[in-house]
Motif scaffolding. Structure first.
Motif, PDB file in Angstrom:
ATOM      1  N   LEU A  15       3.145 -13.876   0.021  1.00  0.00           N
ATOM      2  CA  LEU A  15       4.110 -13.063   0.062  1.00  0.00           C
ATOM      3  C   LEU A  15       4.924 -13.507   1.189  1.00  0.00           C
ATOM      4  O   LEU A  15       4.406 -13.319   3.155  1.00  0.00           O
ATOM      5  CB  LEU A  15       4.051 -11.363   0.302  1.00  0.00           C
ATOM      6  N   THR A  16       6.446 -13.554   2.261  1.00  0.00           N
ATOM      7  CA  THR A  16       7.193 -13.765   2.537  1.00  0.00           C
ATOM      8  C   THR A  16       7.368 -11.897   3.695  1.00  0.00           C
ATOM      9  O   THR A  16       6.768 -11.257   3.532  1.00  0.00           O
ATOM     10  CB  THR A  16       8.646 -13.699   1.873  1.00  0.00           C
ATOM     11  N   GLU A  17       8.016 -11.876   4.821  1.00  0.00           N
ATOM     12  CA  GLU A  17       7.844 -11.528   5.361  1.00  0.00           C
ATOM     13  C   GLU A  17       8.292 -10.125   5.238  1.00  0.00           C
ATOM     14  O   GLU A  17       8.144  -9.045   5.101  1.00  0.00           O
ATOM     15  CB  GLU A  17       7.806 -11.331   7.194  1.00  0.00           C
ATOM     16  N   GLN A  19       9.114  -9.933   1.952  1.00  0.00           N
ATOM     17  CA  GLN A  19       8.593  -8.872   0.704  1.00  0.00           C
ATOM     18  C   GLN A  19       7.727  -8.086   1.559  1.00  0.00           C
ATOM     19  O   GLN A  19       7.765  -6.692   0.524  1.00  0.00           O
ATOM     20  CB  GLN A  19       7.608  -9.975   0.125  1.00  0.00           C
ATOM     21  N   LYS A  20       6.755  -8.452   2.965  1.00  0.00           N
ATOM     22  CA  LYS A  20       5.959  -7.460   2.768  1.00  0.00           C
ATOM     23  C   LYS A  20       6.486  -6.101   3.982  1.00  0.00           C
ATOM     24  O   LYS A  20       5.907  -4.703   3.049  1.00  0.00           O
ATOM     25  CB  LYS A  20       5.019  -8.034   4.205  1.00  0.00           C
ATOM     26  N   LYS A  21       8.013  -6.380   3.987  1.00  0.00           N
ATOM     27  CA  LYS A  21       7.774  -5.502   4.698  1.00  0.00           C
ATOM     28  C   LYS A  21       8.722  -4.263   3.647  1.00  0.00           C
ATOM     29  O   LYS A  21       8.578  -3.419   3.695  1.00  0.00           O
ATOM     30  CB  LYS A  21       9.436  -5.692   5.870  1.00  0.00           C
ATOM     31  N   SER A  22       9.118  -4.496   2.359  1.00  0.00           N
ATOM     32  CA  SER A  22       9.604  -4.226   1.871  1.00  0.00           C
ATOM     33  C   SER A  22       9.129  -3.450   0.866  1.00  0.00           C
ATOM     34  O   SER A  22       9.080  -1.993   0.222  1.00  0.00           O
ATOM     35  CB  SER A  22      10.680  -4.929   0.310  1.00  0.00           C
ATOM     36  N   ARG A  23       7.754  -4.106   0.506  1.00  0.00           N
ATOM     37  CA  ARG A  23       6.771  -3.278  -0.273  1.00  0.00           C
ATOM     38  C   ARG A  23       5.870  -1.991   0.710  1.00  0.00           C
ATOM     39  O   ARG A  23       5.750  -0.996  -0.475  1.00  0.00           O
ATOM     40  CB  ARG A  23       5.215  -4.297   0.275  1.00  0.00           C
ATOM     41  N   ARG A  24       5.871  -2.444   2.370  1.00  0.00           N
ATOM     42  CA  ARG A  24       5.445  -1.534   3.385  1.00  0.00           C
ATOM     43  C   ARG A  24       5.947  -0.176   3.128  1.00  0.00           C
ATOM     44  O   ARG A  24       6.102   0.915   3.123  1.00  0.00           O
ATOM     45  CB  ARG A  24       5.061  -2.019   4.321  1.00  0.00           C
ATOM     46  N   SER A  27       6.081   1.779  -0.309  1.00  0.00           N
ATOM     47  CA  SER A  27       4.450   2.419   0.330  1.00  0.00           C
ATOM     48  C   SER A  27       4.970   3.467   0.575  1.00  0.00           C
ATOM     49  O   SER A  27       4.148   5.014   0.317  1.00  0.00           O
ATOM     50  CB  SER A  27       3.367   1.791   0.177  1.00  0.00           C
TER      51      SER A  27
END
Length: 57
Positions: A15-17, A19-24, A27
């Protein structure tokens, strides 16, 4: 051998940064909603009192 993987290759999806931020963020939003729902159910139960447990069989 050709079948050996290089240790520097990442496995699976990376994942890109963003995408990681969006997932967090997603959540955390789900966690907040679930927490509020638990508090709401608890508050309704407390308002109704012990009558919640008294019901015909």
């Amino acid at each position: 051998m050709d079948n050996e993987r290089k240790p520097t290759e990442p496995e699976g999806i990376v994942l890109t940064e963003a995408q990681k931020k969006s997932r967090r963020e997603r959540s955390l939003a789900i966690a907040w909603v679930l927490g509020i729902l638990v508090v709401l159910f608890f508050a309704v139960t407390m308002v109704k009192g012990p009558a919640v447990l008294i019901r015909p069989m």
